[in-house]
Design a protein around this motif. Structure first.
Motif, PDB file in Angstrom:
ATOM      1  N   VAL A 187      -4.703   6.799  -1.630  1.00 60.44           N
ATOM      2  CA  VAL A 187      -4.291   5.563  -1.311  1.00 60.44           C
ATOM      3  C   VAL A 187      -4.088   4.606  -2.407  1.00 60.44           C
ATOM      4  O   VAL A 187      -5.209   4.533  -3.234  1.00 60.44           O
ATOM      5  CB  VAL A 187      -5.210   4.891  -0.302  1.00 60.44           C
ATOM      6  CG1 VAL A 187      -4.867   3.493   0.252  1.00 60.44           C
ATOM      7  CG2 VAL A 187      -5.137   5.937   1.031  1.00 60.44           C
ATOM      8  N   TYR A 212      -9.030  -1.908   6.860  1.00 63.87           N
ATOM      9  CA  TYR A 212      -9.927  -0.395   6.513  1.00 63.87           C
ATOM     10  C   TYR A 212     -10.579  -0.675   5.179  1.00 63.87           C
ATOM     11  O   TYR A 212      -9.585  -0.500   4.311  1.00 63.87           O
ATOM     12  CB  TYR A 212      -8.815   0.568   6.862  1.00 63.87           C
ATOM     13  CG  TYR A 212      -8.115   0.759   8.250  1.00 63.87           C
ATOM     14  CD1 TYR A 212      -8.964   1.262   9.300  1.00 63.87           C
ATOM     15  CD2 TYR A 212      -6.861   0.137   8.417  1.00 63.87           C
ATOM     16  CE1 TYR A 212      -8.193   1.089  10.487  1.00 63.87           C
ATOM     17  CE2 TYR A 212      -6.292   0.042   9.775  1.00 63.87           C
ATOM     18  CZ  TYR A 212      -6.821   0.554  10.518  1.00 63.87           C
ATOM     19  OH  TYR A 212      -6.274   0.542  11.954  1.00 63.87           O
ATOM     20  N   VAL A 220       0.931  -0.997  -0.024  1.00 65.50           N
ATOM     21  CA  VAL A 220      -0.081  -0.042   0.119  1.00 65.50           C
ATOM     22  C   VAL A 220       0.817   1.208   0.195  1.00 65.50           C
ATOM     23  O   VAL A 220       1.644   1.391   0.593  1.00 65.50           O
ATOM     24  CB  VAL A 220      -0.727   0.033   1.198  1.00 65.50           C
ATOM     25  CG1 VAL A 220      -1.857   1.363   1.231  1.00 65.50           C
ATOM     26  CG2 VAL A 220      -1.807  -0.980   1.069  1.00 65.50           C
ATOM     27  N   GLN A 270      -4.525  -3.821   7.878  1.00 64.67           N
ATOM     28  CA  GLN A 270      -3.830  -2.985   9.205  1.00 64.67           C
ATOM     29  C   GLN A 270      -2.297  -3.331   8.969  1.00 64.67           C
ATOM     30  O   GLN A 270      -1.732  -2.260   9.552  1.00 64.67           O
ATOM     31  CB  GLN A 270      -4.607  -3.425  10.408  1.00 64.67           C
ATOM     32  CG  GLN A 270      -3.896  -2.594  11.676  1.00 64.67           C
ATOM     33  CD  GLN A 270      -4.520  -3.219  13.010  1.00 64.67           C
ATOM     34  OE1 GLN A 270      -4.785  -4.233  13.306  1.00 64.67           O
ATOM     35  NE2 GLN A 270      -4.786  -2.090  13.694  1.00 64.67           N
ATOM     36  N   VAL A 285      -7.401  -1.600   2.700  1.00 67.85           N
ATOM     37  CA  VAL A 285      -6.229  -1.537   3.543  1.00 67.85           C
ATOM     38  C   VAL A 285      -6.006  -2.423   4.639  1.00 67.85           C
ATOM     39  O   VAL A 285      -6.718  -2.048   5.449  1.00 67.85           O
ATOM     40  CB  VAL A 285      -5.844  -0.098   3.772  1.00 67.85           C
ATOM     41  CG1 VAL A 285      -4.411   0.041   4.181  1.00 67.85           C
ATOM     42  CG2 VAL A 285      -5.946   0.878   2.601  1.00 67.85           C
ATOM     43  N   PHE A 340      -0.793   6.974   7.264  1.00 67.62           N
ATOM     44  CA  PHE A 340      -2.176   6.530   7.070  1.00 67.62           C
ATOM     45  C   PHE A 340      -3.222   6.969   7.905  1.00 67.62           C
ATOM     46  O   PHE A 340      -4.002   7.711   7.702  1.00 67.62           O
ATOM     47  CB  PHE A 340      -2.293   4.963   6.703  1.00 67.62           C
ATOM     48  CG  PHE A 340      -3.718   4.523   6.404  1.00 67.62           C
ATOM     49  CD1 PHE A 340      -4.196   4.692   5.092  1.00 67.62           C
ATOM     50  CD2 PHE A 340      -4.468   3.901   7.531  1.00 67.62           C
ATOM     51  CE1 PHE A 340      -5.447   4.246   5.063  1.00 67.62           C
ATOM     52  CE2 PHE A 340      -5.685   3.437   7.301  1.00 67.62           C
ATOM     53  CZ  PHE A 340      -6.231   3.651   6.118  1.00 67.62           C
ATOM     54  N   LEU A 341      -2.653   6.757   9.143  1.00 64.41           N
ATOM     55  CA  LEU A 341      -3.758   7.363  10.339  1.00 64.41           C
ATOM     56  C   LEU A 341      -3.504   8.706  10.580  1.00 64.41           C
ATOM     57  O   LEU A 341      -4.647   9.296  10.644  1.00 64.41           O
ATOM     58  CB  LEU A 341      -3.006   6.503  11.677  1.00 64.41           C
ATOM     59  CG  LEU A 341      -3.483   5.194  11.774  1.00 64.41           C
ATOM     60  CD1 LEU A 341      -2.621   4.635  13.008  1.00 64.41           C
ATOM     61  CD2 LEU A 341      -4.592   4.648  11.611  1.00 64.41           C
ATOM     62  N   THR A 378      -0.666  -0.636   7.302  1.00 63.07           N
ATOM     63  CA  THR A 378      -0.791   0.905   7.575  1.00 63.07           C
ATOM     64  C   THR A 378       0.385   1.289   8.581  1.00 63.07           C
ATOM     65  O   THR A 378       1.129   0.475   8.971  1.00 63.07           O
ATOM     66  CB  THR A 378      -2.022   1.067   8.460  1.00 63.07           C
ATOM     67  OG1 THR A 378      -1.993   0.190   9.580  1.00 63.07           O
ATOM     68  CG2 THR A 378      -3.112   0.653   7.724  1.00 63.07           C
ATOM     69  N   ASP A 379       0.591   2.602   8.438  1.00 64.80           N
ATOM     70  CA  ASP A 379       1.692   3.151   9.142  1.00 64.80           C
ATOM     71  C   ASP A 379       1.014   4.406   9.810  1.00 64.80           C
ATOM     72  O   ASP A 379      -0.031   4.720   9.589  1.00 64.80           O
ATOM     73  CB  ASP A 379       2.888   3.309   8.408  1.00 64.80           C
ATOM     74  CG  ASP A 379       2.817   4.354   7.293  1.00 64.80           C
ATOM     75  OD1 ASP A 379       1.763   4.912   7.221  1.00 64.80           O
ATOM     76  OD2 ASP A 379       3.646   4.457   6.317  1.00 64.80           O
ATOM     77  N   THR A 380       1.927   5.308  10.447  1.00 66.04           N
ATOM     78  CA  THR A 380       1.460   6.573  10.999  1.00 66.04           C
ATOM     79  C   THR A 380       1.045   7.486   9.987  1.00 66.04           C
ATOM     80  O   THR A 380       0.154   8.288  10.241  1.00 66.04           O
ATOM     81  CB  THR A 380       2.642   7.121  12.044  1.00 66.04           C
ATOM     82  OG1 THR A 380       3.648   7.434  11.364  1.00 66.04           O
ATOM     83  CG2 THR A 380       2.951   6.320  13.353  1.00 66.04           C
ATOM     84  N   VAL A 401       0.544   5.287   0.549  1.00 72.48           N
ATOM     85  CA  VAL A 401      -0.288   6.523   0.918  1.00 72.48           C
ATOM     86  C   VAL A 401       0.314   7.839   0.887  1.00 72.48           C
ATOM     87  O   VAL A 401       1.594   7.871   1.132  1.00 72.48           O
ATOM     88  CB  VAL A 401      -0.505   6.403   2.467  1.00 72.48           C
ATOM     89  CG1 VAL A 401      -1.226   7.511   3.223  1.00 72.48           C
ATOM     90  CG2 VAL A 401      -1.305   5.137   3.067  1.00 72.48           C
ATOM     91  N   ARG A 412      -3.182   0.211  -3.557  1.00 75.91           N
ATOM     92  CA  ARG A 412      -2.883  -0.842  -3.125  1.00 75.91           C
ATOM     93  C   ARG A 412      -2.781  -1.575  -4.257  1.00 75.91           C
ATOM     94  O   ARG A 412      -3.565  -1.749  -5.387  1.00 75.91           O
ATOM     95  CB  ARG A 412      -3.940  -1.470  -2.276  1.00 75.91           C
ATOM     96  CG  ARG A 412      -3.802  -2.874  -1.738  1.00 75.91           C
ATOM     97  CD  ARG A 412      -4.536  -3.510  -0.992  1.00 75.91           C
ATOM     98  NE  ARG A 412      -4.295  -5.007  -0.369  1.00 75.91           N
ATOM     99  CZ  ARG A 412      -5.026  -5.814   0.127  1.00 75.91           C
ATOM    100  NH1 ARG A 412      -6.223  -5.387   0.662  1.00 75.91           N
ATOM    101  NH2 ARG A 412      -4.645  -6.990   0.439  1.00 75.91           N
TER     102      ARG A 412
END
Length: 114
Positions: free
Chosen positions: A18, A48, A11, A62, A60, A69-70, A65-67, A13, A20
């Motif tokens: 985003v 997500y 993925v 989990q 996406v 994405f959040l 994901t990384d910081t 971001v 994938r």
């Protein structure tokens, strides 16, 4: 032979959206400006799901994901990270909507042709 195996997907971001990429070469992509809903589902991994108004989206995991994405999710209008955390903690086989766009999609203008 041992070594790094090819991941099932990866993925990206960015500030724009985003994307994938799947191992089979297919790609899901969604621009942040088109996101109208964010869902969380446990399948058994946490996923997500970002959707646009046509129901198209980007799933996406989990684990991908990384910081970034959040942090980017926080820029969605009125996005609640606490609600997201609660949904992740309680994730089951069914999805939970954690955010919907507060603005209804604007209708397409009527064009008159000569």
């Amino acid at each position: 032979m041992h070594g790094n195996s090819v991941p099932d997907s990866y993925v990206y971001v960015t500030e724009e959206g985003v994307t994938r990429h799947y191992a089979d070469g297919s790609v899901d992509a969604l621009a942040w400006e088109d996101v109208v809903e964010v869902r969380v589902v446990g399948d058994p991994d946490i996923l997500y799901i970002l959707l646009d108004r046509d129901g198209q989206g980007c799933v996406v995991p989990q684990s991908a994901t990384d910081t970034a994405f959040l942090a980017r999710l926080r820029y969605l209008p009125d996005f609640d990270l606490d609600r997201l955390g609660e949904a992740v903690d309680a994730a089951r086989d069914d999805y939970v909507v954690v955010w919907r766009s507060p603005e209804p999609p604007s209708p397409l203008p009527d064009f008159e042709y000569d």
